[in-house]
Design a protein around this motif. Structure first.
Motif, mmCIF file in Angstrom:
data_model
loop_
_atom_site.group_PDB
_atom_site.id
_atom_site.type_symbol
_atom_site.label_atom_id
_atom_site.label_comp_id
_atom_site.label_asym_id
_atom_site.label_seq_id
_atom_site.Cartn_x
_atom_site.Cartn_y
_atom_site.Cartn_z
ATOM 1 N N TRP B 377 -5.301 -3.675 -57.611
ATOM 2 C CA TRP B 377 -6.313 -4.267 -56.729
ATOM 3 C C TRP B 377 -7.711 -4.114 -57.324
ATOM 4 O O TRP B 377 -8.506 -5.059 -57.353
ATOM 5 C CB TRP B 377 -6.228 -3.611 -55.352
ATOM 6 C CG TRP B 377 -7.341 -4.002 -54.427
ATOM 7 C CD1 TRP B 377 -8.454 -3.276 -54.133
ATOM 8 C CD2 TRP B 377 -7.461 -5.221 -53.699
ATOM 9 N NE1 TRP B 377 -9.248 -3.961 -53.249
ATOM 10 C CE2 TRP B 377 -8.673 -5.173 -52.964
ATOM 11 C CE3 TRP B 377 -6.678 -6.357 -53.587
ATOM 12 C CZ2 TRP B 377 -9.089 -6.198 -52.145
ATOM 13 C CZ3 TRP B 377 -7.099 -7.377 -52.758
ATOM 14 C CH2 TRP B 377 -8.289 -7.303 -52.057
ATOM 15 N N LEU B 378 -7.972 -2.889 -57.827
ATOM 16 C CA LEU B 378 -9.287 -2.643 -58.428
ATOM 17 C C LEU B 378 -9.499 -3.531 -59.639
ATOM 18 O O LEU B 378 -10.586 -4.095 -59.829
ATOM 19 C CB LEU B 378 -9.404 -1.168 -58.828
ATOM 20 C CG LEU B 378 -9.464 -0.169 -57.663
ATOM 21 C CD1 LEU B 378 -9.483 1.254 -58.191
ATOM 22 C CD2 LEU B 378 -10.696 -0.422 -56.803
ATOM 23 N N LYS B 380 -8.022 -6.348 -60.197
ATOM 24 C CA LYS B 380 -8.183 -7.726 -59.721
ATOM 25 C C LYS B 380 -9.609 -7.960 -59.224
ATOM 26 O O LYS B 380 -10.256 -8.954 -59.585
ATOM 27 C CB LYS B 380 -7.186 -7.972 -58.589
ATOM 28 C CG LYS B 380 -7.286 -9.340 -57.949
ATOM 29 C CD LYS B 380 -6.233 -9.490 -56.877
ATOM 30 C CE LYS B 380 -6.361 -10.822 -56.144
ATOM 31 N NZ LYS B 380 -7.561 -10.919 -55.332
ATOM 32 N N ARG B 381 -10.056 -7.000 -58.431
ATOM 33 C CA ARG B 381 -11.404 -7.171 -57.894
ATOM 34 C C ARG B 381 -12.447 -7.102 -58.996
ATOM 35 O O ARG B 381 -13.442 -7.827 -58.971
ATOM 36 C CB ARG B 381 -11.698 -6.105 -56.824
ATOM 37 C CG ARG B 381 -10.864 -6.217 -55.584
ATOM 38 C CD ARG B 381 -10.952 -7.618 -54.982
ATOM 39 N NE ARG B 381 -12.265 -7.949 -54.461
ATOM 40 C CZ ARG B 381 -12.629 -7.857 -53.186
ATOM 41 N NH1 ARG B 381 -11.730 -7.469 -52.296
ATOM 42 N NH2 ARG B 381 -13.834 -8.155 -52.790
ATOM 43 N N ARG B 382 -12.180 -6.214 -59.951
ATOM 44 C CA ARG B 382 -13.141 -6.098 -61.048
ATOM 45 C C ARG B 382 -13.195 -7.410 -61.838
ATOM 46 O O ARG B 382 -14.276 -7.882 -62.196
ATOM 47 C CB ARG B 382 -12.760 -4.935 -61.958
ATOM 48 C CG ARG B 382 -13.692 -4.790 -63.143
ATOM 49 C CD ARG B 382 -13.487 -3.517 -63.918
ATOM 50 N NE ARG B 382 -14.272 -3.528 -65.135
ATOM 51 C CZ ARG B 382 -15.582 -3.367 -65.205
ATOM 52 N NH1 ARG B 382 -16.261 -3.169 -64.081
ATOM 53 N NH2 ARG B 382 -16.223 -3.401 -66.349
ATOM 54 N N ARG B 383 -11.991 -7.966 -62.081
ATOM 55 C CA ARG B 383 -11.960 -9.226 -62.815
ATOM 56 C C ARG B 383 -12.591 -10.342 -61.988
ATOM 57 O O ARG B 383 -13.226 -11.256 -62.521
ATOM 58 C CB ARG B 383 -10.512 -9.590 -63.164
ATOM 59 C CG ARG B 383 -9.914 -8.644 -64.179
ATOM 60 C CD ARG B 383 -8.550 -9.106 -64.615
ATOM 61 N NE ARG B 383 -8.630 -10.355 -65.340
ATOM 62 C CZ ARG B 383 -7.592 -10.961 -65.892
ATOM 63 N NH1 ARG B 383 -6.411 -10.420 -65.784
ATOM 64 N NH2 ARG B 383 -7.732 -12.098 -66.545
ATOM 65 N N GLU B 384 -12.388 -10.209 -60.691
ATOM 66 C CA GLU B 384 -12.947 -11.221 -59.809
ATOM 67 C C GLU B 384 -14.474 -11.231 -59.891
ATOM 68 O O GLU B 384 -15.116 -12.269 -59.715
ATOM 69 C CB GLU B 384 -12.505 -10.913 -58.370
ATOM 70 C CG GLU B 384 -12.580 -12.085 -57.448
ATOM 71 C CD GLU B 384 -11.935 -11.778 -56.101
ATOM 72 O OE1 GLU B 384 -12.293 -12.433 -55.131
ATOM 73 O OE2 GLU B 384 -11.078 -10.859 -56.047
ATOM 74 N N TYR B 385 -14.998 -10.054 -60.166
ATOM 75 C CA TYR B 385 -16.464 -9.939 -60.198
ATOM 76 C C TYR B 385 -17.002 -9.766 -61.614
ATOM 77 O O TYR B 385 -18.137 -9.419 -61.799
ATOM 78 C CB TYR B 385 -16.908 -8.769 -59.314
ATOM 79 C CG TYR B 385 -16.806 -9.093 -57.840
ATOM 80 C CD1 TYR B 385 -17.877 -9.673 -57.166
ATOM 81 C CD2 TYR B 385 -15.631 -8.868 -57.152
ATOM 82 C CE1 TYR B 385 -17.771 -10.008 -55.820
ATOM 83 C CE2 TYR B 385 -15.512 -9.187 -55.806
ATOM 84 C CZ TYR B 385 -16.590 -9.768 -55.147
ATOM 85 O OH TYR B 385 -16.489 -10.089 -53.843
#
Lengths: 366, 387
Positions: B377-378, B380-385
């Motif tokens: 999740w982290l 994913k979120r990191r890649r998302e941002y």
């Protein structure tokens, strides 16, 4: 629910947009994005647009897919002429990216007037958005530079603001770095504070427009306010202290210390909108109404919205102005800077021509 | 004229040969019969006087040997069948004398010598030449079988043969016995047995319950008998060995065995095992029940755990396979019991169930899953941002 588009253009616009995205995470701090979702008060779509990819990489809380790099090396180098050409070349990409977000009821364009990409893109984008989204008010949040940042920035700010006004957006809300610098220590802190302040006030406004209120103001009122005066305005804010009355909180939001652009709203104000949030026990509607009636005498039509929310009263004031004396100063400074710059260029060219004249009739001997 | 002389010599020689029988070269042999109290003189040197004829311990003859230069001589008792008796006269002539046969008032002798023998004088007395009849019994004994269980009866066979020339009478059988055994049909008196005849006697020997098992010696059979002339004699058989073994009881006896494939298995995996029931007894077992006891944590997956067999013959086996599954980790015990009549036999199979390779890490995996999800999740979120 309102569908709102917020576009951050150029480095300044990107950072304010990033600050809005960060604020939307709530109080989670820097790690909030790893465990929670943004909670905008309305259906808010954000896009950070820039020609400088490094500026886009520097954003922290804006999703990658909400960052649009308009390809032109690494920025346009504060060259608005180049920036306009780049926009025209990539207009389809930009509008297509915006179009993906759907239809909008309100559009905010946040940009610095002094930079390259934002200042050159903003007027053209206003034009395109008005043509595409005919019913959506387009409000430009335009940030004016530090006066000592240099002649190019002053020149850009002067021409950018003019270009924006010429495109007739619904309204222009000014944020003056020069004015706000005094509330922070170093330059970085000043930028951060200005960005955060601007972002919070925008979100405050968006939340109010999208909420059921005790006393209602809405998007139509906003359009009416923004159409007032010369279409240029600014925002003020005040958070009441423990012992403050709602009246003092309202009047506090008119104080210069709470404004984003230096002006005397009592003297220059054309129309205003007041959004009051706070615990119900603080919200004396009679007093609010009475206070606003008194203000209306001085600042013209005042629209009010009262939103019951936990905490002490917070008041956002939004004005349009009949006149903007500070802009006179800015344009005068800009004109002086332009002339000075042109003179120096002429002088430099003369010196160079003089230098070249020494070898005018000579040929290289080797 | 000369022809007549030659013929006379030949006749004379023939007469001499008839008068003085000759033996083979080197050893001269002659047979003589002497009446009681009579005597003969050999070669004008040796006197052989028959003093008496006896039959106490078999037929015998008491003889007095003497010569002209040995007037005292020597007296000897000769027995039929004995080796020859030597006598050397005072002049050095040696004879070997054997008692060939005896009569009531005389005896016949066989005399051998290195010198030519001839009877120079005879005063033989009156000899009645009627032969004495002598029975001679031999007895052999067999036991069939020579190995028997307590309680069994064996057959004893006595074979009595009269090898003499007279009828054996008053035959008394003294049969040896083994303690705690009982003879059935064993005579103590036996009918007369004529010369050359063979008598066969059979009787049963029952082995009593109290006989100690082992190798037991059956003493010899003794026969006491008399000749028709009243001369007593006896003979005996050899002794016999009889092996006495414990009585065989006909009973079924079952064994049960578990043949596992593995002693260490993985939880959840099949645990096949083969159960074998064997009748090692000497009788058929009727109605054989098998009971299985599975401890907690073990369950039957396949096969019939508790079959019932109508019968199992001696030296026969019944075999069946079951599949177990161990659900829990640890040591497990499977107890199988075979029951027949009032008997039962138990076999125990112990095995250990271990968690599977993956199962060992379940705790860690379970703990890691949320961490991994959070990490993913982290990321994913990191890649998302990240841009």
């Amino acid at each position: 629910m309102l569908n709102i588009l917020v576009l951050g253009l150029g480095q300044c616009g990107n950072r304010i947009l990033d600050a809005m995205n960060r604020e939307a995470f709530g109080r989670g701090g820097a790690f909030a994005k790893y465990y929670t979702r943004q909670k905008f008060p309305a259906s808010v779509k954000t896009i950070a647009i820039n020609t400088a990819i490094n500026d886009l990489k520097g954003l922290v809380d804006t999703r990658a897919k909400d960052r649009l790099h308009v390809p032109h090396l690494h920025g346009v180098g504060a060259n608005r002429t180049l920036g306009k050409r780049v926009f025209e070349d990539n207009k389809e990409i930009i509008m297509s990216e915006i179009d993906k977000r759907g239809a909008f009821d309100l559009i905010f364009i946040i940009t610095s007037a002094a930079g390259g990409s934002g200042s050159s893109f903003a007027p053209l984008l206003v034009r395109e958005l008005k043509e595409t989204y005919t019913n959506a008010p387009v409000i430009c949040i335009t940030v004016l530079p530090f006066r000592e940042e240099g002649s190019i920035f002053l020149q850009n700010a002067a021409f950018c603001l003019k270009d924006i006004i010429d495109e007739k957006p619904t309204g222009v809300l000014l944020v003056d770095n020069q004015y706000l610098k005094k509330y922070a220590g170093d330059i970085k802190s000043a930028y951060d504070k200005i960005n955060n302040t601007t972002a919070r006030r925008l979100l405050f406004l968006i939340e109010a427009l999208n909420s059921e209120m005790l006393m209602v103001t809405d998007l139509g009122d906003l359009k009416t306010v923004m159409n007032g005066g010369i279409g240029i305005g600014t925002m003020g804010f005040y958070e009441a202290s423990k012992d403050s009355t709602i009246k003092s909180a309202i009047l506090g939001s008119f104080k210069p210390s709470g404004l984003l652009f230096p002006t005397n709203v009592y003297k220059e104000g054309a129309r205003a909108m007041l959004i009051i949030k706070g615990d119900k026990k603080y919200l004396n509607l009679d007093l609010i109404t009475k206070t606003i009636e008194e203000l209306s005498v001085e600042v013209g039509q005042v629209f009010k919205g009262v939103l019951v929310q936990r905490g002490r009263p917070r008041v956002l004031s939004l004005f349009t102005l009949n006149s903007v004396p500070e802009l006179e100063k800015l344009y005068a400074a800009a004109a002086e800077a332009i002339r000075f710059e042109r003179d120096r260029q002429d002088q430099s060219k003369s010196q160079l021509d003089s230098a070249f004249s020494h070898i005018e009739d000579l040929e290289p001997i080797y | 004229m000369n022809g007549c002389r030659v013929l006379m010599v030949v006749v004379a020689a023939a007469l001499l040969m008839l008068l003085f029988p000759m033996t083979a070269a080197g050893v001269e042999t002659t047979n003589v019969t002497i009446g009681a109290n009579g005597y003969i003189v050999l070669n004008n040197d040796i006197y052989i006087e028959l003093l008496d004829v006896g039959s106490d311990m078999g037929w015998s003859a008491q003889v007095h040997f003497y010569s002209y230069q040995d007037s005292v001589g020597t007296k000897k008792t000769l027995y039929i069948g004995d080796i020859s008796t030597s006598y050397t006269s005072g002049s050095g002539m040696t004879i070997d004398v054997t008692l060939d046969s005896a009569f009531s008032n005389g005896a016949a002798f066989v005399i051998e010598s290195s010198k030519k023998l001839y009877v120079t004088e005879r005063h033989a007395g009156k000899v009645e030449t009627e032969a004495v009849t002598v029975p001679k019994l031999t007895i052999t004994r067999t036991i069939d079988p020579n190995s028997a269980e307590i309680g069994q009866t064996v057959k004893v066979t006595l074979t009595i043969k009269n090898t003499g020339n007279g009828t054996a009478t008053d035959i008394m059988l003294d049969e040896g016995t083994i303690a705690k055994t009982y003879k059935d049909g064993c005579p103590s008196e036996i009918d007369d047995i004529a010369a050359g005849a063979t008598e066969r006697i059979e009787y049963d020997l029952k082995i009593g319950d109290e006989v100690q098992p082992g190798m037991r010696e059956m003493p010899a059979s003794v026969l006491n008998y008399e000749s028709e002339s009243g001369v007593s004699d006896s003979t005996q058989s050899q002794s016999n060995i009889l092996e006495i073994i414990l009585e065989t009881v006909l009973l079924p006896e079952l064994t049960i065995s578990i043949d596992p494939i593995n002693y260490v298995v993985t939880c959840g995996d099949d645990v096949p095992m083969v159960i074998t029931i064997t009748n090692v007894g000497n009788a058929t077992s009727e109605k054989v029940y098998v009971k299985g006891d599975l401890h907690p944590g073990v369950r039957l997956k396949g096969g019939e755990l508790e079959p019932v067999y109508e019968s199992i013959k001696p030296d026969k086996s019944e075999e069946y396979e079951v599949t177990l599954v161990a659900d829990e980790e640890g040591e497990h015990v499977v107890e199988m019991k075979v029951m027949w009549a009032d008997e039962e036999e138990t076999a125990v199979f112990e095995f250990r169930a271990e968690k599977s390779g993956l199962e060992k890490y379940y705790v860690y995996i379970i703990a890691a899953i949320p961490i991994l999800l959070i990490l993913l999740w982290l990321i994913k979120r990191r890649r998302e941002y990240s841009y």
